[in-house]
Design an enzyme around this catalytic site. Structure first.
Site, PDB file in Angstrom:
ATOM      1  N   SER A 165      -7.984  -4.925 -10.882  1.00 40.72           N
ATOM      2  CA  SER A 165      -6.643  -4.347 -11.085  1.00 40.72           C
ATOM      3  C   SER A 165      -5.678  -5.423 -11.578  1.00 40.72           C
ATOM      4  CB  SER A 165      -6.105  -3.774  -9.764  1.00 40.72           C
ATOM      5  OG  SER A 165      -6.442  -2.420  -9.654  1.00 40.72           O
ATOM      6  N   LYS A 181       0.864  -1.195   0.000  1.00 45.28           N
ATOM      7  CA  LYS A 181       0.000   0.000   0.000  1.00 45.28           C
ATOM      8  C   LYS A 181       0.889   1.229   0.000  1.00 45.28           C
ATOM      9  CE  LYS A 181      -4.463   1.036   0.228  1.00 45.28           C
ATOM     10  NZ  LYS A 181      -5.622   0.265  -0.247  1.00 45.28           N
TER      11      LYS A 181
HETATM   12  P1  NAD Z   1     -12.876   8.207  -2.584  1.00 47.93           P
HETATM   13  O1  NAD Z   1     -11.837   9.197  -2.289  1.00 47.93           O
HETATM   14  O2  NAD Z   1     -13.276   7.989  -3.997  1.00 47.93           O
HETATM   15  O3  NAD Z   1     -14.214   8.517  -1.744  1.00 47.93           O
HETATM   16  C1  NAD Z   1     -14.276   8.647  -0.354  1.00 47.93           C
HETATM   17  C2  NAD Z   1     -15.692   9.067  -0.002  1.00 47.93           C
HETATM   18  O4  NAD Z   1     -15.843   9.112   1.412  1.00 47.93           O
HETATM   19  C3  NAD Z   1     -16.083  10.453  -0.508  1.00 47.93           C
HETATM   20  O5  NAD Z   1     -17.414  10.405  -0.948  1.00 47.93           O
HETATM   21  C4  NAD Z   1     -16.001  11.331   0.739  1.00 47.93           C
HETATM   22  O6  NAD Z   1     -16.855  12.452   0.667  1.00 47.93           O
HETATM   23  C5  NAD Z   1     -16.468  10.344   1.776  1.00 47.93           C
HETATM   24  N1  NAD Z   1     -16.055  10.673   3.134  1.00 47.93           N
HETATM   25  C6  NAD Z   1     -14.894  11.209   3.548  1.00 47.93           C
HETATM   26  N2  NAD Z   1     -14.919  11.357   4.889  1.00 47.93           N
HETATM   27  C7  NAD Z   1     -16.110  10.861   5.313  1.00 47.93           C
HETATM   28  C8  NAD Z   1     -16.730  10.726   6.562  1.00 47.93           C
HETATM   29  N3  NAD Z   1     -16.121  11.117   7.672  1.00 47.93           N
HETATM   30  N4  NAD Z   1     -17.956  10.180   6.604  1.00 47.93           N
HETATM   31  C9  NAD Z   1     -18.576   9.783   5.479  1.00 47.93           C
HETATM   32  N5  NAD Z   1     -18.038   9.889   4.262  1.00 47.93           N
HETATM   33  C10 NAD Z   1     -16.824  10.433   4.175  1.00 47.93           C
HETATM   34  O7  NAD Z   1     -12.348   6.842  -1.937  1.00 47.93           O
HETATM   35  P2  NAD Z   1     -12.740   5.364  -2.342  1.00 47.93           P
HETATM   36  O8  NAD Z   1     -11.755   4.871  -3.332  1.00 47.93           O
HETATM   37  O9  NAD Z   1     -14.180   5.291  -2.626  1.00 47.93           O
HETATM   38  O10 NAD Z   1     -12.416   4.567  -0.979  1.00 47.93           O
HETATM   39  C11 NAD Z   1     -13.345   4.463   0.085  1.00 47.93           C
HETATM   40  C12 NAD Z   1     -12.949   3.283   0.964  1.00 47.93           C
HETATM   41  O11 NAD Z   1     -12.907   2.093   0.166  1.00 47.93           O
HETATM   42  C13 NAD Z   1     -11.565   3.390   1.604  1.00 47.93           C
HETATM   43  O12 NAD Z   1     -11.610   2.746   2.857  1.00 47.93           O
HETATM   44  C14 NAD Z   1     -10.677   2.600   0.643  1.00 47.93           C
HETATM   45  O13 NAD Z   1      -9.499   2.126   1.257  1.00 47.93           O
HETATM   46  C15 NAD Z   1     -11.632   1.472   0.290  1.00 47.93           C
HETATM   47  N6  NAD Z   1     -11.319   0.746  -0.941  1.00 47.93           N
HETATM   48  C16 NAD Z   1     -11.154   1.404  -2.133  1.00 47.93           C
HETATM   49  C17 NAD Z   1     -10.936   0.671  -3.287  1.00 47.93           C
HETATM   50  C18 NAD Z   1     -10.824   1.321  -4.653  1.00 47.93           C
HETATM   51  O14 NAD Z   1     -10.748   0.591  -5.638  1.00 47.93           O
HETATM   52  N7  NAD Z   1     -10.871   2.637  -4.768  1.00 47.93           N
HETATM   53  C19 NAD Z   1     -10.822  -0.727  -3.233  1.00 47.93           C
HETATM   54  C20 NAD Z   1     -11.002  -1.360  -2.007  1.00 47.93           C
HETATM   55  C21 NAD Z   1     -11.253  -0.609  -0.875  1.00 47.93           C
END
Ligand code: NAD
Length: 409
Positions: A344, A102
């Protein structure tokens, strides 16, 4: 307890029900390598700022390190280490030929101009490229990192190394070597995992869903659940959420947010806080924002029948136990959000083979894989008389043990 201590606590609890060799245990307590770098960025106002960046290469027993890069003001090495540990488990559960890694940068990307964002992204690659590569370490998007950022990184890597295979960064835009289906993969994968376990968790054919976070993961999950006939009753972003008993149209919510900057005032919906959203009456609660959202403070108030963890680390160990006693199934992050890393890995494979698979092929393969592994996790949790998280870890640990055996022979 910091996030990494929490992750090791999960490991300790899993090894009680599913013992592992001392050799594997030692290998999983620490990352194989972690690197902190300083990234200089010439700011638009003429000054220069240094930002801290990270890459944690946790474990490579099953293949090259694989994992996203997070841009966040609170990102630090301990958080990235925990996320890299979970990637090790996640790739093993999915059965893909990848290890766990990561990355991150401590930065609030909303405060950077587009040029500064490109500069910091290329800077991360300049600082780390000697330890990256298709056979070494493959990066992907995470919180606040977009396909465009991935394309800048891929381009920088290619310039520095001359490697034109384009397989060191995944989650790229389609016209820059990305895979069909990657954008929606984590959300769609969540639906496939849920559908594979639907009858086991005694949920009806059509369910009500509350989703915290509407970024890449939460936003796509909302759309995919809606498209498959489920009712999305609540959505939120960092500023708060909205609730409608009749159901929301996720596309309309997304357009509204783009136009207004927040969900406030969305027609025919009530406002709710992120805390209230977690406690709504619904069939499935999907935390899709950040870690440590369901804790011992609010776990006893959760009224969902199933928690589908699409964020990483949203539920603490104390909360796990409270939910288990209440009969609420927690489908753990290391299984539920594996769709992202699986697609991915399909992107990496397509880049290396110079192929382009269509969306039906990609999502069809993903669904098959996640259905199979979801049932494997369910069977293990039943056999071990434990929760799904420990069942999932048991599956990962079996596969890691096997890889360790092979690495010695
Ligand atoms: P992102 O940056 O696209 O979106 C994050 C979202 O969370 C946004 O809508 C933001 O407004 C919201 N947010 C931020 N703080 C918040 C809070 N306190 N309460 C509620 N909402 C809040 O990120 P993402 O890629 O969607 O990732 C979200 C989660 O999913 C993370 O934990 C990440 O590690 C996990 N994840 C992402 C992926 C991927 O492919 N992007 C894969 C597996 C897991």
């Amino acid at each position: 307890m910091n996030l990494f201590d929490g992750a090791l606590q999960q490991l300790a609890r899993a090894t009680v029900v599913s013992p592992i060799s001392d050799a594997l245990h030692q290998r999983l307590l620490k990352p194989e390598r972690e690197i902190t770098v300083a990234i200089p960025v010439g700011m638009d106002n003429g000054t220069q700022e240094l930002f801290e960046g990270y890459r944690v290469q946790y474990n490579s027993l099953r293949g090259p390190y694989k994992g996203g890069i997070r841009y966040h003001p609170q990102a630090d090495i301990s958080e990235v280490r925990a996320l890299a540990f979970w990637m090790t488990m996640k790739c093993a559960i999915a059965g893909i030929p990848m290890g766990g890694g990561k990355g991150g940068i401590t930065v609030d990307p909303k405060k950077l101009s587009k040029r500064e964002l490109e500069e910091i992204s290329r800077g991360w690659v300049r600082a780390l490229y000697p330890v990256l590569g298709p056979e070494r370490d493959v990066s992907a998007p995470d919180v606040n990192t977009t396909p465009e950022i991935m394309s800048w990184m891929a381009d920088e890597y290619q310039k520095l190394t001359g490697d034109t295979r384009n397989a060191t960064f995944t989650g790229k835009p389609l016209d820059a070597g990305g895979s069909e289906g990657r954008g929606a993969a984590t959300g769609a994968g969540g639906l496939y995992v849920f559908e594979a376990l639907k009858t086991k968790t005694k949920l009806p054919t059509s369910v009500t869903v509350a989703i915290q976070g509407m970024g890449n993961v939460g936003g796509n999950a909302a759309k995919v659940f809606h498209q498959h006939g489920h009712k999305v009753i609540a959505m939120s972003d960092s500023k708060g959420g909205i609730y409608s008993e009749k159901g929301l149209d996720p596309d309309a919510v997304e357009i509204y947010k783009k136009q207004n900057g927040s969900l406030k005032g969305f027609a025919s919906a009530e406002e709710t806080t992120n805390e209230e959203l977690l406690e709504l009456q619904c069939d499935i609660l999907i935390p899709a924002a950040f870690e440590n959202q369901i804790t011992k403070q609010n776990a006893s108030n959760i009224r969902a029948k199933v928690v589908l963890e699409l964020a990483n680390g949203p539920t603490t160990t104390d909360a796990d136990d409270i939910l288990f006693k209440k009969g609420i199934h927690v489908i753990p992050d290391v299984l539920a959000n594996g769709g992202g890393v699986v697609v991915s890995t399909y992107e990496w494979e397509q880049n290396l083979k110079n192929e382009h698979w269509n969306e039906d092929e990609v999502l069809g393969k993903l669904r098959k894989l996640l259905e199979r592994e979801s049932l494997s996790v369910w069977e293990r949790s039943k056999k071990l008389k434990t929760d799904l998280r420990r069942g999932a870890f048991a599956l990962a640990l079996e596969r890691l043990e096997e890889a360790l055996e092979h690495s010695r022979s």
